[in-house]
Design a protein around this motif. Structure first.
Motif, PDB file in Angstrom:
ATOM      1  N   GLN A 100     -68.734  13.093 -56.999  1.00 42.18           N
ATOM      2  CA  GLN A 100     -68.852  11.993 -55.984  1.00 42.18           C
ATOM      3  C   GLN A 100     -70.229  11.608 -55.766  1.00 42.18           C
ATOM      4  OE1 GLN A 100     -67.545   9.456 -53.990  1.00 42.18           O
ATOM      5  NE2 GLN A 100     -66.147  10.725 -52.876  1.00 42.18           N
ATOM      6  N   HIS A 101     -70.444  10.131 -55.403  1.00 41.25           N
ATOM      7  CA  HIS A 101     -71.491   9.636 -54.891  1.00 41.25           C
ATOM      8  C   HIS A 101     -71.230   8.840 -53.840  1.00 41.25           C
ATOM      9  CE1 HIS A 101     -75.826   8.675 -55.515  1.00 41.25           C
ATOM     10  NE2 HIS A 101     -75.627   7.523 -55.156  1.00 41.25           N
ATOM     11  N   VAL A 102     -72.065   9.148 -52.773  1.00 38.85           N
ATOM     12  CA  VAL A 102     -71.918   8.346 -51.391  1.00 38.85           C
ATOM     13  C   VAL A 102     -73.150   7.292 -51.141  1.00 38.85           C
ATOM     14  CG1 VAL A 102     -71.555   8.500 -48.854  1.00 38.85           C
ATOM     15  CG2 VAL A 102     -70.378  10.082 -50.608  1.00 38.85           C
ATOM     16  N   ALA A 103     -72.692   5.961 -51.014  1.00 35.85           N
ATOM     17  CA  ALA A 103     -73.841   4.939 -50.650  1.00 35.85           C
ATOM     18  C   ALA A 103     -73.129   3.732 -50.537  1.00 35.85           C
ATOM     19  CB  ALA A 103     -75.024   4.912 -52.005  1.00 35.85           C
ATOM     20  N   PRO A 104     -73.641   2.821 -49.560  1.00 32.74           N
ATOM     21  CA  PRO A 104     -73.319   1.634 -49.572  1.00 32.74           C
ATOM     22  C   PRO A 104     -73.085   0.569 -50.591  1.00 32.74           C
ATOM     23  CG  PRO A 104     -75.069   1.890 -48.064  1.00 32.74           C
ATOM     24  CD  PRO A 104     -74.946   3.162 -48.796  1.00 32.74           C
ATOM     25  N   LEU A 105     -72.338  -0.075 -50.884  1.00 31.26           N
ATOM     26  CA  LEU A 105     -72.077  -1.048 -51.935  1.00 31.26           C
ATOM     27  C   LEU A 105     -73.390  -1.755 -52.468  1.00 31.26           C
ATOM     28  CD1 LEU A 105     -68.848  -3.132 -51.962  1.00 31.26           C
ATOM     29  CD2 LEU A 105     -69.837  -2.049 -54.138  1.00 31.26           C
ATOM     30  N   THR A 106     -74.225  -2.018 -51.241  1.00 32.05           N
ATOM     31  CA  THR A 106     -75.438  -3.189 -51.491  1.00 32.05           C
ATOM     32  C   THR A 106     -76.387  -2.009 -52.346  1.00 32.05           C
ATOM     33  OG1 THR A 106     -75.863  -2.779 -49.290  1.00 32.05           O
ATOM     34  CG2 THR A 106     -75.039  -4.659 -49.954  1.00 32.05           C
ATOM     35  N   ASP A 107     -76.388  -0.647 -51.913  1.00 26.38           N
ATOM     36  CA  ASP A 107     -77.466   0.195 -52.602  1.00 26.38           C
ATOM     37  C   ASP A 107     -76.721   1.114 -53.711  1.00 26.38           C
ATOM     38  OD1 ASP A 107     -79.116  -0.738 -50.593  1.00 26.38           O
ATOM     39  OD2 ASP A 107     -78.692   0.845 -49.262  1.00 26.38           O
ATOM     40  N   PHE A 108     -75.533   1.056 -53.895  1.00 23.71           N
ATOM     41  CA  PHE A 108     -74.848   1.878 -54.826  1.00 23.71           C
ATOM     42  C   PHE A 108     -75.636   1.668 -56.373  1.00 23.71           C
ATOM     43  CE2 PHE A 108     -71.739   4.514 -56.677  1.00 23.71           C
ATOM     44  CZ  PHE A 108     -70.920   4.931 -55.781  1.00 23.71           C
ATOM     45  N   PRO A 109     -76.025   2.923 -56.867  1.00 18.07           N
ATOM     46  CA  PRO A 109     -76.914   2.830 -58.271  1.00 18.07           C
ATOM     47  C   PRO A 109     -76.045   2.498 -59.238  1.00 18.07           C
ATOM     48  CG  PRO A 109     -77.307   4.711 -56.980  1.00 18.07           C
ATOM     49  CD  PRO A 109     -76.200   4.241 -56.220  1.00 18.07           C
ATOM     50  N   PRO A 110     -76.180   1.599 -60.031  1.00 16.24           N
ATOM     51  CA  PRO A 110     -75.252   1.133 -61.126  1.00 16.24           C
ATOM     52  C   PRO A 110     -75.160   2.199 -62.105  1.00 16.24           C
ATOM     53  CG  PRO A 110     -76.492  -0.933 -60.589  1.00 16.24           C
ATOM     54  CD  PRO A 110     -77.146   0.462 -59.758  1.00 16.24           C
ATOM     55  N   ASP A 111     -76.060   2.991 -62.313  1.00 16.37           N
ATOM     56  CA  ASP A 111     -75.835   4.033 -63.227  1.00 16.37           C
ATOM     57  C   ASP A 111     -75.068   5.179 -62.827  1.00 16.37           C
ATOM     58  OD1 ASP A 111     -77.724   5.041 -61.496  1.00 16.37           O
ATOM     59  OD2 ASP A 111     -78.934   6.230 -62.904  1.00 16.37           O
ATOM     60  N   ARG A 112     -74.946   5.374 -61.569  1.00 14.57           N
ATOM     61  CA  ARG A 112     -73.779   6.225 -60.923  1.00 14.57           C
ATOM     62  C   ARG A 112     -72.564   5.816 -60.939  1.00 14.57           C
ATOM     63  NH1 ARG A 112     -75.342  11.445 -60.975  1.00 14.57           N
ATOM     64  NH2 ARG A 112     -73.946  11.710 -58.955  1.00 14.57           N
ATOM     65  N   PHE A 113     -72.373   4.642 -60.406  1.00 18.25           N
ATOM     66  CA  PHE A 113     -71.243   4.088 -60.537  1.00 18.25           C
ATOM     67  C   PHE A 113     -70.511   4.091 -62.022  1.00 18.25           C
ATOM     68  CE2 PHE A 113     -68.275   0.424 -61.334  1.00 18.25           C
ATOM     69  CZ  PHE A 113     -67.403   0.262 -60.047  1.00 18.25           C
ATOM     70  N   GLU A 114     -71.463   3.843 -62.907  1.00 18.85           N
ATOM     71  CA  GLU A 114     -70.671   3.951 -64.388  1.00 18.85           C
ATOM     72  C   GLU A 114     -70.524   5.525 -64.734  1.00 18.85           C
ATOM     73  OE1 GLU A 114     -73.417   1.947 -67.468  1.00 18.85           O
ATOM     74  OE2 GLU A 114     -72.071   3.193 -69.072  1.00 18.85           O
ATOM     75  N   LEU A 115     -71.105   6.169 -64.405  1.00 18.64           N
ATOM     76  CA  LEU A 115     -71.058   7.867 -64.461  1.00 18.64           C
ATOM     77  C   LEU A 115     -69.746   8.143 -64.063  1.00 18.64           C
ATOM     78  CD1 LEU A 115     -71.915  10.592 -65.719  1.00 18.64           C
ATOM     79  CD2 LEU A 115     -73.013  10.666 -63.296  1.00 18.64           C
ATOM     80  N   LEU A 116     -69.287   7.825 -62.778  1.00 19.39           N
ATOM     81  CA  LEU A 116     -68.161   8.198 -62.098  1.00 19.39           C
ATOM     82  C   LEU A 116     -66.926   7.686 -62.995  1.00 19.39           C
ATOM     83  CD1 LEU A 116     -69.776   9.276 -60.000  1.00 19.39           C
ATOM     84  CD2 LEU A 116     -68.121   8.221 -58.387  1.00 19.39           C
ATOM     85  N   GLN A 117     -67.113   6.411 -63.500  1.00 20.36           N
ATOM     86  CA  GLN A 117     -65.906   5.757 -64.294  1.00 20.36           C
ATOM     87  C   GLN A 117     -66.024   6.782 -65.728  1.00 20.36           C
ATOM     88  OE1 GLN A 117     -64.688   3.722 -62.163  1.00 20.36           O
ATOM     89  NE2 GLN A 117     -66.708   3.984 -61.089  1.00 20.36           N
ATOM     90  N   ARG A 118     -66.995   6.975 -66.301  1.00 19.13           N
ATOM     91  CA  ARG A 118     -66.958   7.724 -67.544  1.00 19.13           C
ATOM     92  C   ARG A 118     -66.208   8.920 -67.445  1.00 19.13           C
ATOM     93  NH1 ARG A 118     -70.835   5.455 -71.275  1.00 19.13           N
ATOM     94  NH2 ARG A 118     -70.949   7.359 -72.398  1.00 19.13           N
ATOM     95  N   VAL A 119     -66.574   9.994 -66.308  1.00 20.90           N
ATOM     96  CA  VAL A 119     -65.956  10.945 -66.279  1.00 20.90           C
ATOM     97  C   VAL A 119     -64.567  11.016 -65.816  1.00 20.90           C
ATOM     98  CG1 VAL A 119     -66.359  13.348 -64.833  1.00 20.90           C
ATOM     99  CG2 VAL A 119     -68.243  11.972 -65.831  1.00 20.90           C
ATOM    100  N   MET A 120     -64.242  10.110 -64.796  1.00 22.07           N
ATOM    101  CA  MET A 120     -62.932  10.105 -64.105  1.00 22.07           C
ATOM    102  C   MET A 120     -61.903   9.143 -64.712  1.00 22.07           C
ATOM    103  SD  MET A 120     -63.696  11.303 -60.169  1.00 22.07           S
ATOM    104  CE  MET A 120     -64.831   9.678 -59.593  1.00 22.07           C
ATOM    105  N   VAL A 121     -62.449   8.419 -65.510  1.00 22.69           N
ATOM    106  CA  VAL A 121     -61.411   7.371 -66.240  1.00 22.69           C
ATOM    107  C   VAL A 121     -61.472   7.228 -67.674  1.00 22.69           C
ATOM    108  CG1 VAL A 121     -60.659   4.788 -66.057  1.00 22.69           C
ATOM    109  CG2 VAL A 121     -61.709   5.677 -64.183  1.00 22.69           C
TER     110      VAL A 121
END
Ligand code: NAD
Length: 266
Positions: A100-121
């Motif tokens: 999980q990573h919790v942050a508003p969209l405007t601050d969401f770190p792109p590398d964390r967004f990508e990591l979640l897609q890599r592991v969970m999709v």
């Protein structure tokens, strides 16, 4: 500690109670070192399956492999190359690993967004691609994807997680449609908040952020939209996963089973 209690009285998560015999079957469970994945590995092994225990945490994987008589595979599922070396000869695939990573969209770190897609999709996609040919050849297979109520509903500050779980729900449906002629089912199990280390970390973080004690974080923040006012236990999720691998669910495919205490009913 948190307000919720342990497994309900009368709960029987054993394979024998469910009439399920997986002797001769092989299962691969990702994220099996902890929480829901660990409970799934124990439940499947308890029903007689040989279990491949996949986790990035070597000590946790070894411990669960020892408990289940299975084999540990220490793999970072964010990396495609080692995923391509995991066993392909499995009858049951449980795509469970997540973070999980919790942050508003405007601050969401792109590398964390990508990591979640890599592991969970992406990792579930690669594992499906790798294991389905063996299931098709045997004319039987069970794919269980551990999604979330956040595969069906959105919450603020969870852009990476909600996106990944919605994608997993779609991937699961495609696997169901393509797998049906080969005796392979694919379903999502979509819990609300489960008492695992992932959630215990969120309770602590939210308690600090909101200035609330842990019990109020659980009752007001986490269970606010759930009609059943307790956390789910990992064994309750594993019991549903086990049931999906049993003899009575061949017609149940392409579905998402919400274990969310009524959250999505409202
Ligand atoms: P957990 O943190 O207890 O366990 C997750 C496991 O996945 C850990 O052992 C971790 O080492 C492993 N993992 C994480 N990243 C990995 C990687 N890159 N490669 C290999 N292994 C990795 O979490 P949990 O609560 O048991 O969650 C399991 C799944 O259930 C996740 O997909 C999560 O999104 C989902 N889920 C959890 C809840 C909940 O409330 N706990 C609710 C709904 C869905």
């Amino acid at each position: 500690m948190t307000s919720a209690s342990a497994i309900p009285p009368g709960f029987h998560g054993t394979a024998a109670a469910a009439g399920i015999d997986l002797a001769g079957r092989t299962a691969l469970v990702t994220g099996a070192g902890s929480g829901i994945g660990r409970a799934c590995a124990l439940a499947l092994a308890g029903a007689g399956a040989h279990v491949h225990v996949v986790d990035v945490d070597a000590a946790a994987a070894a411990s669960v492999a020892a408990s289940t008589g299975g084999r540990a595979h220490v793999v970072d599922l964010a990396q495609a190359a080692p995923v391509g070396e995991l066993p392909a000869e499995v009858d049951i695939l449980v795509n469970n690993a997540g973070l999980q990573h919790v942050a508003p969209l405007t601050d969401f770190p792109p590398d964390r967004f990508e990591l979640l897609q890599r592991v969970m999709v992406h990792a579930p996609f690669l594992l499906l691609r790798r294991t389905l040919p063996y299931m098709y050849a045997r004319g039987w297979g069970r794919v269980v994807n551990i999604s979330s109520v956040h595969g069906l509903r959105a919450s603020a500050y969870k852009a990476g997680y909600v996106t990944a779980k919605h994608a997993l729900e779609g991937l699961s449906k495609v696997a169901a449609v393509e797998g049906a002629p080969h005796g392979v089912t694919s379903n999502c199990v979509s819990p609300g908040y489960v008492r695992t280390p992932l959630v215990e970390r969120q309770i602590a973080a939210q308690a600090a952020a909101h200035g609330l004690d842990a019990d109020r974080v659980v009752s007001e923040v986490m269970l606010g939209r759930s009609a059943v006012k307790r956390l789910i236990e990992p064994e309750e999720v594993a019991a549903v996963v086990l049931w999906l691998c049993g003899p009575h669910t061949g017609h149940l495919t392409g579905s998402s089973l919400p274990l969310d205490g009524g959250w999505t009913a409202t």
